[in-house]
Scaffold this active site. Structure first.
Site, mmCIF file in Angstrom:
data_model
loop_
_atom_site.group_PDB
_atom_site.id
_atom_site.type_symbol
_atom_site.label_atom_id
_atom_site.label_comp_id
_atom_site.label_asym_id
_atom_site.label_seq_id
_atom_site.Cartn_x
_atom_site.Cartn_y
_atom_site.Cartn_z
ATOM 1 N N SER A 81 -7.023 47.101 -4.537
ATOM 2 C CA SER A 81 -6.943 48.485 -4.588
ATOM 3 C C SER A 81 -5.930 48.844 -5.628
ATOM 4 O O SER A 81 -5.081 48.171 -5.914
ATOM 5 C CB SER A 81 -6.220 48.853 -3.206
ATOM 6 O OG SER A 81 -5.863 50.245 -3.248
ATOM 7 N N ASP A 82 -6.029 49.834 -6.159
ATOM 8 C CA ASP A 82 -5.317 50.298 -7.222
ATOM 9 C C ASP A 82 -3.603 50.566 -7.099
ATOM 10 O O ASP A 82 -2.752 50.262 -7.658
ATOM 11 C CB ASP A 82 -5.932 51.355 -8.188
ATOM 12 C CG ASP A 82 -6.047 52.711 -7.369
ATOM 13 O OD1 ASP A 82 -5.993 52.555 -6.190
ATOM 14 O OD2 ASP A 82 -6.252 53.766 -7.997
ATOM 15 N N LYS A 83 -3.426 51.080 -5.916
ATOM 16 C CA LYS A 83 -2.200 51.779 -5.591
ATOM 17 C C LYS A 83 -2.204 52.065 -4.115
ATOM 18 O O LYS A 83 -3.197 52.255 -3.330
ATOM 19 C CB LYS A 83 -1.762 53.063 -6.339
ATOM 20 C CG LYS A 83 -2.793 54.150 -6.331
ATOM 21 C CD LYS A 83 -2.222 55.363 -7.046
ATOM 22 C CE LYS A 83 -2.568 55.178 -8.853
ATOM 23 N NZ LYS A 83 -4.092 54.983 -8.979
#
Length: 483
Positions: free
Chosen positions: A304-306
């Protein structure tokens, strides 16, 4: 001046309505597709054999297993069928545009490329817009980019191609939310040409991939079929060689094949999938296809990016420092229920805490609203958290606002002027360092005392190390003539 009514009508015919057309299967089709299962094909073949042999009780049992399996799958998949419909709910029903040199409120679906849209804090963006005028404009783009913090917008042109939506500061995107400020923009994309529309298109065009468990079940079914038929052929040949009547051997072989079919296997597998899906549903994860529950169970790494991508983008006040005391606040999300405590002991709300919560409540442009799904915030999530924390203390009464200095990144604070009973009151919120520079005293249980900036900043540093977002609060009483 905006478009003329005739030009808007012509563009509406050319580009179509600004809406997402979602293709979805009807209940009947979805129900019939539940029968498209290799294991159920074997069971349906068993039903035909039982009917041929006159074993009606066995036939009814197998039919019951088939129907139970189909109904369980139909109900569970129906719970997640609204995934695309959720995107449509992000579209606002009406918006404000300039047409015929007049400000008009029109249906969002009638906006067309070239329309000039007016935006204010609290509005949901009706289409993809290129901004040409902004005043302290920020947008909550969490639903599109996963960013938990509102994005400040400007009118500067994009200098690089192929930037992500979160990097395109001069654009506002359909379905995002204006948290504060004002702005104007020209519609550059409607319907499926918007970023939200592209996501909807990707969801519709996703290629169907066979889950690993389905492949294993299909291989197992082939093994069962080959085994049953092989034993049936061997049984028929041996019986014929031993002198049994051919008709008798046909019936005996068919009966043996039916007996070897595991009728309960389909129901057991579907029930196991359903139990897994229901456990995940309790954690707000809907499974659209039941075998996906097992596929997710095989997952070893999720990238997940963030953090904002996985969270609900709801801010919550969890700690307050005022009057030399540290308070913990219970409750999560925007539900205005919780209590204030020190350690594990509930405490009475003193004057210093009341003034701190009041400052956060009044120096604020967000609104707490109750909807069918629960409580929600119209405005900036951080300001919403302040509203909720005040509501937990029973502070819900507004005071007339006389003036306001909006938040700007250069000054790092926001101030509002309110009418009080004996005079006016100025409330300020902003960065702790910026607020402390304006103050000379602090409020404690003993009254107003000289400001202890070092102690406050030391406590603020401790909160920052705990990954908490910090805001400072202050107030000042002034004469009624102060504006």
């Amino acid at each position: 001046a905006g478009l003329t009514s005739s030009e808007a009508k012509a563009r509406l015919e050319k580009y179509g309505y600004n809406e997402l057309v979602v293709k979805k299967q009807g209940p009947l089709i979805r129900f019939l597709l539940q029968f498209h299962n290799a294991l159920l094909y074997v069971l349906m073949a068993a039903v035909l054999i039982c009917l041929f042999l006159g074993k009606f009780m066995d036939m009814y049992v197998v039919i019951g297993v088939i129907l139970a399996t189909v109904v369980i799958g139909f109900i569970q998949e129906g719970k997640a069928e609204a995934s695309l419909e959720a995107l449509k709910k992000m579209l606002v029903p009406e918006c404000t545009v300039l047409r015929d040199n007049e400000k008009k409120i029109i249906a969002t679906r009638e906006t067309v490329p070239g329309d000039v849209v007016l935006l204010e804090g609290g509005d949901r963006v009706p289409a993809d817009l290129r901004l040409f005028s902004v005043k302290n404009l920020s947008a909550d783009e969490a639903a599109l980019t996963g960013e938990s913090v509102p994005v400040d917008k400007d009118v500067d042109p994009i200098l690089k191609p192929d930037l992500s939506p979160g990097q395109q500061r001069c654009l506002c995107f359909n379905g995002t939310f204006i948290t504060r400020g004002r702005g104007q923009g020209v519609v550059v994309g409607t319907g499926k040409q918007t970023e939200i529309g592209k996501i909807a298109g990707m969801m519709e065009e996703t290629k169907k991939v066979t889950p690993p468990i389905v492949k294993k079940i299909a291989d197992f079914i082939k093994l069962i079929i080959i085994t049953c038929i092989s034993f049936g052929i061997i049984n028929f040949i041996l019986g014929t060689v031993l002198g049994y009547d051919i008709g008798y051997m046909l019936l005996a072989t068919a009966g043996m094949i039916v007996a070897m079919i595991p009728e309960g296997l389909a129901a057991a597998i579907i029930a196991a999938f359903a139990v897994g899906a229901m456990h995940m549903a309790r954690r707000n994860a809907l499974i659209r296809r039941l075998p996906a529950a097992e596929t997710l169970g095989c997952t070893t790494v999720i990238c997940s990016d963030k953090t904002g991508t996985l969270t609900k983008n709801e801010m919550t006040v969890v700690r307050i420092y005022c009057g030399g005391r540290d308070y913990q606040v219970s409750g999560v999300g925007y539900e205005p229920s919780g209590e204030f405590s020190q350690g594990n002991n509930p405490v009475q709300i003193d004057k210093g805490l009341i003034e701190t919560l009041t400052a956060g409540y009044l120096c604020n442009n967000a609104t707490l609203v109750k909807e069918e799904e629960g409580y929600n915030i119209k405005g900036d999530p951080t300001e919403g958290a302040l509203i909720v924390s005040a509501a937990k203390a029973g502070i819900t009464k507004s005071s007339p606002r006389l003036d306001e200095i909006p938040f700007e990144s250069e000054q790092q604070y926001m101030a509002t002027l309110h009418r009080g009973e004996t005079g006016n009151i100025i409330y300020v919120k902003g960065s702790p360092e910026g607020v402390l520079r304006m103050c000379q005293s602090q409020l404690t249980d003993g009254g107003i005392e000289p400001l202890r900036s070092e102690a406050i900043l030391e406590r603020a540093d401790g909160m920052a190390r705990d990954a908490l977002r910090l805001l400072g609060m202050a107030y000042k009483r002034v004469d009624k003539g102060k504006t």
